[in-house]
Enzyme design. Structure first.
Site, short mmCIF file in Angstrom:
data_model
loop_
_atom_site.label_atom_id
_atom_site.label_comp_id
_atom_site.label_asym_id
_atom_site.label_seq_id
_atom_site.Cartn_x
_atom_site.Cartn_y
_atom_site.Cartn_z
N GLU A 243 0.89 -1.28 -0.01
CA GLU A 243 0.08 0.07 -0.01
C GLU A 243 0.97 1.18 -0.04
O GLU A 243 1.82 1.57 0.81
CB GLU A 243 -0.95 0.06 1.33
CG GLU A 243 -1.66 1.34 1.55
CD GLU A 243 -2.80 1.58 0.38
OE1 GLU A 243 -3.09 2.64 0.02
OE2 GLU A 243 -3.34 0.51 -0.06
N THR A 286 -6.25 0.75 -5.45
CA THR A 286 -5.55 -0.20 -4.95
C THR A 286 -6.04 -1.33 -5.81
O THR A 286 -5.34 -2.34 -6.57
CB THR A 286 -5.42 -0.67 -3.60
OG1 THR A 286 -4.91 0.36 -2.88
CG2 THR A 286 -5.37 -2.21 -3.11
N HIS A 399 -1.55 2.98 4.58
CA HIS A 399 -2.48 3.88 3.80
C HIS A 399 -2.39 5.26 4.63
O HIS A 399 -2.25 5.39 5.66
CB HIS A 399 -3.94 3.17 4.01
CG HIS A 399 -4.91 3.63 3.05
ND1 HIS A 399 -5.49 5.01 3.27
CD2 HIS A 399 -5.58 3.27 1.98
CE1 HIS A 399 -6.44 5.22 2.48
NE2 HIS A 399 -6.57 4.19 1.45
N ASP A 459 1.60 -0.22 -4.78
CA ASP A 459 0.23 -0.18 -5.67
C ASP A 459 -0.09 1.11 -6.19
O ASP A 459 -0.55 1.21 -7.33
CB ASP A 459 -0.98 -0.81 -4.81
CG ASP A 459 -0.95 0.12 -3.64
OD1 ASP A 459 -0.32 1.03 -3.55
OD2 ASP A 459 -2.24 -0.07 -2.91
N HIS A 460 0.49 2.14 -5.61
CA HIS A 460 0.33 3.33 -6.01
C HIS A 460 1.00 4.43 -5.19
O HIS A 460 1.18 4.05 -4.04
CB HIS A 460 -1.24 3.96 -6.24
CG HIS A 460 -1.93 3.87 -4.71
ND1 HIS A 460 -1.82 4.70 -3.75
CD2 HIS A 460 -2.88 2.91 -4.43
CE1 HIS A 460 -2.63 4.32 -2.73
NE2 HIS A 460 -3.11 3.23 -3.32
#
Length: 632
Positions: A243, A286, A399, A459-460
């Protein structure tokens, strides 16, 4: 002032009053999101649309129109606030399909509160005076029931206003096939455009035609073919989708401490590390990272991909592996319905989905189950299924807004970073690194390590350029400007125990390249007609399309970066050399810009129409001709 607009019970004057108030908010909002070209004109055109909405509302008979207009004003003002919050995080406006995610707002509540600022409430500043006037003066004046205008007159006015707004946008955007964005349509008209796309079957815009065949078809190069082919054939695959994990922390220290010591060591031993790998997520964040990585196609531009492509026949890495005798399993410490995963995973090729319903919530950090708890609870499942297996761990701990209790923090930070967004990010990423180290030890203890391959990718991005505090701290930390390519770069690491490989791949790639790259390592022969991505181990032409967090048509190559202007005008765009930061003539980016658009539109067209596998190698020009979209 209000009284002069109501003393003659004139609906038209009420409409002008509320349109004026909302026009002022439009000006402020458009300035806030960075509308530079035609700020006044775009705001006026949106104001005309607001006026048309109010005229339509005036058709309601025997109704207190002042009250109705207050409600409409309040609703649109709340939309301003939500759009401001969404733009702060995603640099675009709330999409229509956000309605599918309403049930999951609670899961990201901390993120929303972290973005909310007192100035957002200023969009409601006129509501209280209007309500006070309505209750204290207007209601007592017995002017509650205003005679409605004739329907024919209203419809003529609405048509005129809508026509004027539409023609105005056509003129300032110069063409009917311009890229539509909030920056050239404005808030109200962009939402109307977005809503229209929900009911439209058109994926590729008219006029997108004159694309040369070479936009995607790579030039032939003398490269070593099938390099590392079959290196990991028959081995277990353990994928960690991390994440908000960005690449800039790799091999970096803060206050003399390595941020990712475990991963730094893995990169040096038995690993292939892709140092120029970029996120390519869409509305699904995600979940789109999962989708793009395992299909080799870019995500939907209309909705999050797990909603857009539910029920579609897909050729994916897990589906191909199942044909080779692999078991497939995915772990996620959140609700199974989040991002529609429960319904979508069978189409993606995952046999088993272990979610928060099966896992014990023994250690919750942030949005859900911690890294360490997720990995620990996943090991028994891996032990219980037949080998070889393909497993995917979707993590949560790092996150936004990166809040952890002190007991989970291992880094000692000085006052420059302590309790800052960047310092908190360092702590969560360091916790991820530690959890991966623990996962490796557990795999060794259970006898799974040496017959498995461990893959880690981000993921980003997590730290946004729009966050002034984070950007300022980052630029000091990096001793360089924090740009879009820095923001979008994520780690991609393939660790193969006992391989004696220590390789860094610098070719630029994106998540569409994950599928063909891993397939080659597994020795699985797949045709180009299965995907848009490329095998990064056997390709020297680096290219990564980016959108959502950049304007559509942006891309990154090995030596340069192109950012399409958010107003949709190519000539207003920017491009520079990655190494020297020198600006480059925009004409050098024209072909790459067209290729980026081609990859986006054709990914969606192919997947929506279930054309896989294509009958022959992907030929952009031929597909566009068949659709009648090519102009020669």
């Amino acid at each position: 002032m209000i009284q002069q607009y109501t003393k003659k019970d004139s609906i038209s004057k009420l409409i002008f009053l509320f349109s004026g108030l909302l026009f002022l908010k439009l000006l402020v909002f458009h300035y806030f999101i960075g509308v530079k070209s035609n700020l006044i004109i775009i705001s006026i055109l949106n104001g005309l649309t607001v006026m048309a909405i109010l005229f339509l509302a005036s058709l309601i008979k025997k109704t207190d129109m002042f009250k109705i207009f207050i409600i409409i004003n309040c609703f649109i003002s709340i939309v301003f606030i939500f759009n401001s919050l969404y733009y702060k995080h995603f640099t675009t406006l709330l999409p229509v399909h956000i309605i599918y995610q309403i049930n999951h707002v609670g899961g990201v509540g901390d993120s929303i509160w972290a973005i909310l600022q007192p100035y957002h409430i200023l969009f409601l500043v006129d509501i209280a005076p209007l309500v006070w006037y309505y209750n204290r003066i207007y209601k007592k004046s017995k002017r509650l029931m205003v005679k409605p205008m004739k329907a024919s007159k209203v419809f003529m006015l609405v048509l005129f206003l809508a026509f004027t707004s539409g023609v105005g946008h056509f003129i300032i955007n110069n063409a009917d096939d311009a890229i539509r964005t909030p920056h050239n349509l404005g808030m109200i008209n962009y939402h109307i455009y977005d809503l229209s796309r929900v009911f439209s079957d058109k994926t590729i815009p008219a006029g997108f035609a004159s694309i040369a065949e070479e936009v995607i078809v790579e030039e032939e190069e003398e490269v070593e073919k099938n390099k590392y082919n079959g290196l990991i054939a028959g081995k277990n695959i353990i994928v960690v989708q991390a994440e908000s994990f960005q690449n800039f922390v790799i091999n970096k220290e803060v206050n003399g401490q390595q941020i990712t010591p475990v991963l730094n060591q893995l990169i040096k031993n038995d690993s292939i590390y892709f140092s120029n790998y970029y996120e390519q997520v869409g509305w699904g964040n995600t979940s789109d990272a999962e989708f793009v990585s395992h299909t080799g196609f870019l995500p939907s531009t209309k909705n999050y991909s797990y909603k857009s492509y539910e029920g579609k026949t897909l050729i994916t890495l897990p589906n191909l592996l199942k044909k080779k005798g692999y078991n497939t399993i995915v772990f996620h410490g959140n609700e199974p319905d989040f991002w529609n995963r429960k319904n979508m995973y069978p189409y993606m090729g995952f046999d088993t989905f272990i979610s928060s319903e099966e896992l014990e919530e023994e250690e919750i950090i942030g949005m859900g189950l911690s890294y360490k708890s997720l990995f620990k609870q996943g090991i028994p499942y891996l032990k219980s299924i037949d080998q070889p297996f393909y497993s995917l761990f979707i993590t949560l701990t790092s996150h936004y807004p990166y809040i952890m209790e002190d007991k989970y923090k291992s880094l000692t930070l000085n006052s420059d970073y302590k309790d800052t967004i960047l310092g908190n990010y360092f702590q969560t990423v360091n916790y991820l690194d530690s959890a991966i180290g623990q996962l490796i030890e557990d795999l060794k203890n259970e006898g799974l390590y040496y017959n498995s391959v461990i893959i880690v990718y981000g993921d980003h991005h997590g730290l946004k350029m729009q966050d002034e505090e984070a950007t300022e701290l980052l630029e000091v930390f990096l001793n360089a400007e924090y740009r879009e390519d820095d923001m979008l770069r994520v780690p991609f690491l393939i660790h193969v125990p006992g391989s004696n490989i220590n390789c860094e791949i610098t070719t630029t790639g994106g998540m569409v390249d994950f599928f063909p790259t891993i397939a080659n390592l597994l020795g699985i022969s797949i045709e180009n007609s299965y995907y848009i991505g490329k095998d990064l181990l056997n390709n020297n032409n680096g290219f990564a399309t980016t959108f959502i967090h950049t304007a559509k048509g942006s891309f990154i190559e090995d030596d340069k970066v192109f950012l399409m202007s958010r107003d949709g005008v190519f000539e207003n765009s920017r491009g520079w050399n990655k190494d020297t930061d020198e600006e480059i003539d925009l004409q050098e980016f024209k072909l790459g810009h067209e290729r980026a658009l081609a990859e986006i539109y054709l990914s969606q067209y192919i997947l929506e129409n279930q054309l896989l596998p294509l009958k022959e190698q992907l030929d952009i020009l031929k597909i566009l001709k068949e659709m009648g979209l090519c102009i020669n």
